[in-house]
Design a protein around this motif. Structure first.
Motif, PDB file in Angstrom:
ATOM      1  N   ASN A 155      29.696 -45.441  98.481  1.00  0.00           N
ATOM      2  CA  ASN A 155      29.233 -44.300  97.672  1.00  0.00           C
ATOM      3  C   ASN A 155      27.808 -43.857  98.015  1.00  0.00           C
ATOM      4  N   LYS A 156      27.327 -44.180  99.224  1.00  0.00           N
ATOM      5  CA  LYS A 156      25.999 -43.760  99.657  1.00  0.00           C
ATOM      6  C   LYS A 156      26.106 -42.550 100.590  1.00  0.00           C
ATOM      7  N   LYS A 157      24.997 -41.819 100.691  1.00  0.00           N
ATOM      8  CA  LYS A 157      24.890 -40.676 101.606  1.00  0.00           C
ATOM      9  C   LYS A 157      24.175 -41.163 102.859  1.00  0.00           C
ATOM     10  N   ILE A 158      24.881 -41.161 103.985  1.00  0.00           N
ATOM     11  CA  ILE A 158      24.403 -41.787 105.216  1.00  0.00           C
ATOM     12  C   ILE A 158      24.190 -40.728 106.298  1.00  0.00           C
ATOM     13  N   LEU A 159      23.056 -40.806 106.969  1.00  0.00           N
ATOM     14  CA  LEU A 159      22.760 -39.957 108.125  1.00  0.00           C
ATOM     15  C   LEU A 159      22.632 -40.849 109.343  1.00  0.00           C
ATOM     16  N   GLU A 160      23.393 -40.545 110.383  1.00  0.00           N
ATOM     17  CA  GLU A 160      23.272 -41.286 111.638  1.00  0.00           C
ATOM     18  C   GLU A 160      22.522 -40.439 112.650  1.00  0.00           C
ATOM     19  N   LEU A 161      21.480 -41.003 113.239  1.00  0.00           N
ATOM     20  CA  LEU A 161      20.710 -40.338 114.283  1.00  0.00           C
ATOM     21  C   LEU A 161      21.263 -40.733 115.646  1.00  0.00           C
ATOM     22  N   GLY A 162      21.375 -39.760 116.535  1.00  0.00           N
ATOM     23  CA  GLY A 162      21.876 -40.056 117.882  1.00  0.00           C
ATOM     24  C   GLY A 162      23.260 -40.668 117.846  1.00  0.00           C
ATOM     25  N   SER A 163      24.197 -39.994 117.197  1.00  0.00           N
ATOM     26  CA  SER A 163      25.526 -40.568 116.943  1.00  0.00           C
ATOM     27  C   SER A 163      26.341 -40.813 118.205  1.00  0.00           C
ATOM     28  N   GLY A 164      25.997 -40.128 119.305  1.00  0.00           N
ATOM     29  CA  GLY A 164      26.813 -40.281 120.504  1.00  0.00           C
ATOM     30  C   GLY A 164      28.226 -39.799 120.233  1.00  0.00           C
ATOM     31  N   ILE A 165      29.226 -40.574 120.699  1.00  0.00           N
ATOM     32  CA  ILE A 165      30.617 -40.107 120.592  1.00  0.00           C
ATOM     33  C   ILE A 165      31.327 -40.619 119.349  1.00  0.00           C
ATOM     34  N   GLY A 166      30.625 -41.384 118.470  1.00  0.00           N
ATOM     35  CA  GLY A 166      31.159 -41.555 117.120  1.00  0.00           C
ATOM     36  C   GLY A 166      31.677 -42.898 116.676  1.00  0.00           C
ATOM     37  N   LEU A 167      31.519 -43.981 117.461  1.00  0.00           N
ATOM     38  CA  LEU A 167      32.132 -45.255 117.079  1.00  0.00           C
ATOM     39  C   LEU A 167      31.642 -45.779 115.733  1.00  0.00           C
ATOM     40  N   THR A 168      30.322 -45.869 115.558  1.00  0.00           N
ATOM     41  CA  THR A 168      29.779 -46.450 114.330  1.00  0.00           C
ATOM     42  C   THR A 168      30.206 -45.638 113.115  1.00  0.00           C
ATOM     43  N   GLY A 169      30.042 -44.334 113.198  1.00  0.00           N
ATOM     44  CA  GLY A 169      30.359 -43.482 112.057  1.00  0.00           C
ATOM     45  C   GLY A 169      31.823 -43.531 111.664  1.00  0.00           C
ATOM     46  N   LEU A 170      32.714 -43.501 112.640  1.00  0.00           N
ATOM     47  CA  LEU A 170      34.140 -43.544 112.331  1.00  0.00           C
ATOM     48  C   LEU A 170      34.525 -44.885 111.707  1.00  0.00           C
ATOM     49  N   THR A 171      33.860 -45.950 112.137  1.00  0.00           N
ATOM     50  CA  THR A 171      34.101 -47.259 111.527  1.00  0.00           C
ATOM     51  C   THR A 171      33.663 -47.259 110.067  1.00  0.00           C
ATOM     52  N   VAL A 172      32.466 -46.748 109.810  1.00  0.00           N
ATOM     53  CA  VAL A 172      31.937 -46.728 108.446  1.00  0.00           C
ATOM     54  C   VAL A 172      32.803 -45.861 107.536  1.00  0.00           C
ATOM     55  N   ILE A 173      33.186 -44.689 107.997  1.00  0.00           N
ATOM     56  CA  ILE A 173      33.991 -43.776 107.184  1.00  0.00           C
ATOM     57  C   ILE A 173      35.334 -44.409 106.814  1.00  0.00           C
ATOM     58  N   ASN A 174      35.933 -45.117 107.764  1.00  0.00           N
ATOM     59  CA  ASN A 174      37.253 -45.712 107.541  1.00  0.00           C
ATOM     60  C   ASN A 174      37.226 -46.976 106.703  1.00  0.00           C
ATOM     61  N   THR A 175      36.068 -47.625 106.595  1.00  0.00           N
ATOM     62  CA  THR A 175      36.059 -48.956 105.961  1.00  0.00           C
ATOM     63  C   THR A 175      35.069 -49.114 104.816  1.00  0.00           C
ATOM     64  N   CYS A 176      34.024 -48.280 104.742  1.00  0.00           N
ATOM     65  CA  CYS A 176      32.932 -48.527 103.798  1.00  0.00           C
ATOM     66  C   CYS A 176      32.834 -47.515 102.667  1.00  0.00           C
ATOM     67  N   SER A 177      33.706 -46.529 102.642  1.00  0.00           N
ATOM     68  CA  SER A 177      33.778 -45.547 101.548  1.00  0.00           C
ATOM     69  C   SER A 177      32.430 -44.935 101.169  1.00  0.00           C
ATOM     70  N   PRO A 178      31.683 -44.393 102.132  1.00  0.00           N
ATOM     71  CA  PRO A 178      30.435 -43.714 101.754  1.00  0.00           C
ATOM     72  C   PRO A 178      30.731 -42.409 101.024  1.00  0.00           C
ATOM     73  N   LYS A 179      29.769 -41.930 100.271  1.00  0.00           N
ATOM     74  CA  LYS A 179      29.938 -40.647  99.591  1.00  0.00           C
ATOM     75  C   LYS A 179      29.847 -39.505 100.597  1.00  0.00           C
ATOM     76  N   GLN A 180      28.969 -39.669 101.572  1.00  0.00           N
ATOM     77  CA  GLN A 180      28.749 -38.633 102.581  1.00  0.00           C
ATOM     78  C   GLN A 180      28.324 -39.306 103.875  1.00  0.00           C
ATOM     79  N   TYR A 181      28.880 -38.832 104.982  1.00  0.00           N
ATOM     80  CA  TYR A 181      28.468 -39.354 106.295  1.00  0.00           C
ATOM     81  C   TYR A 181      28.201 -38.168 107.209  1.00  0.00           C
ATOM     82  N   THR A 182      26.968 -38.128 107.745  1.00  0.00           N
ATOM     83  CA  THR A 182      26.579 -37.048 108.643  1.00  0.00           C
ATOM     84  C   THR A 182      26.277 -37.601 110.024  1.00  0.00           C
TER      85      THR A 182
END
Length: 352
Positions: A155-182
């Motif tokens: 339920n946190k609002k997360i900003l990733e800097l220099g996301s590249g092609i998306g591995l970390t963000g897609l993992t977090v979105i699928n498993t950690c239920s953030p409120k917002q992921y940018t």
């Protein structure tokens, strides 16, 4: 699940993520009674790797497919074991093919039983003037850290800097239920590939709503949608030098500001340290942003120390425990450092 299925699942996991074949583990399962010489076992391996539906649709590097099959066949022939004809046929088909190696290929990361992240990436480490078109070890370590600290991200609002092609963000979105992921990056080629990977991973999911119509879409974002009816997913073209304007824009549009910042492998180029340090100062001195987590590949410890010396005096940092590789199989032994940065002085405005 019997021991054969467990062994084949691990072979599949290694194969999907293109683990270097010199590190590939076929044979250690034999102590558990796994018989690779069994034709039925070979068929299961074939159907779970080279002939898997996901791999057929989103193929791995062609040279990797050939090398994998050759390794498997050689291991069997060394022991005078019978080789399943499907392995020979597929290998012959690959080596007789005249198609050149594509400039991109896919890797697949099995996170949980029903979660597979598919990423298109460059076949070359450096392509079109950037290293951001490949998945790097620091990104998987950062993803492991996020999984280990899942309760902090829910339920946190997360900003990733220099996301590249998306591995970390897609993992977090699928498993950690953030409120917002940018997701954010600024290289146009990287942003294009990131966008393609987001479409690949979300377009066929019933629990993803892409916000694309005129009324809902926000022109500030390259990609915008909602996952599982709870996580806002965005991708934004963002230069670190423009962080202040980005946050002001969020405020002016009554949008929610990030609470947690994460980044992987952004400490390799000292020419970017000043802009990154200033961006972190803007983010972390603002009251809403709790902390930043940066995972860095330790190619040269002096480079990382140089960056830390540039941090604003109002920012403190500490080293986090680097998690063991449980979900992601390491591709090399290069050490990773995970640094936590947070503000030590509150009350300054983002507009200052």
């Amino acid at each position: 699940m019997d021991s054969d299925d467990i062994s084949i699942d691990y072979i599949k996991k290694q194969f999907f993520s293109c683990i270097p074949l010199k590190k590939f583990d076929f044979m250690s399962f034999e102590k558990n009674g796994f018989k690779i010489e069994n034709i039925c076992v070979q068929e299961k391996i074939f159907d779970n790797t080279v002939n898997n539906e996901i791999v057929r649709k989103y193929p791995l590097k062609k040279s990797y497919l050939k090398a994998f099959l050759k390794l498997l066949i050689d291991k069997l022939e060394e022991n005078n074991d019978e080789v399943d004809n499907k392995l020979y046929d597929e290998y012959c088909k690959l080596i007789s093919s005249k198609d050149e190696e594509s400039s991109t290929h896919y890797r697949h990361f099995l996170i949980e039983k029903n979660i597979c992240i598919t990423l298109e990436e460059s076949t070359s480490i450096i392509s079109q003037g950037t290293t951001g078109l490949c998945t790097w070890q620091a990104a998987s370590k950062l993803a492991e850290w996020c999984l280990m600290n899942k309760s902090d991200l829910i339920n946190k609002k997360i900003l990733e800097l220099g996301s590249g092609i998306g591995l970390t963000g897609l993992t977090v979105i699928n498993t950690c239920s953030p409120k917002q992921y940018t997701f954010s990056d600024c290289h146009p080629i990287v942003m294009n590939l990131l966008f393609k990977n987001l479409m690949t991973n979300f377009s066929n999911k019933e629990n993803f709503e892409k916000l694309s119509n005129q009324e809902k879409s926000d022109k500030r974002f390259e990609f915008e949608g909602k996952y599982n009816q709870q996580t806002e997913v965005r991708a934004v073209n963002l230069k670190w030098e423009e962080m202040n304007n980005y946050l002001i824009d969020l405020i002016d549009n009554n949008d929610e500001e990030p609470e947690i910042v994460i980044a992987a492998d952004v400490l390799y180029d000292s020419s970017n340290f000043s802009s990154l340090s200033n961006a972190l100062k803007i983010l972390l001195i603002h009251n809403q942003c709790h902390y930043a987590i940066i995972a860095a590949t330790v190619r040269n410890s002096k480079t990382i120390d140089q960056f830390l010396e540039q941090l604003d005096k109002n920012l403190s940092y500490s080293d986090e425990i680097v998690p063991k590789s449980i979900i992601f199989i390491p591709t090399d032994d290069t050490p990773i450092r995970i640094i936590k940065k947070q503000h030590s002085t509150k009350g300054l405005s983002v507009r200052e």
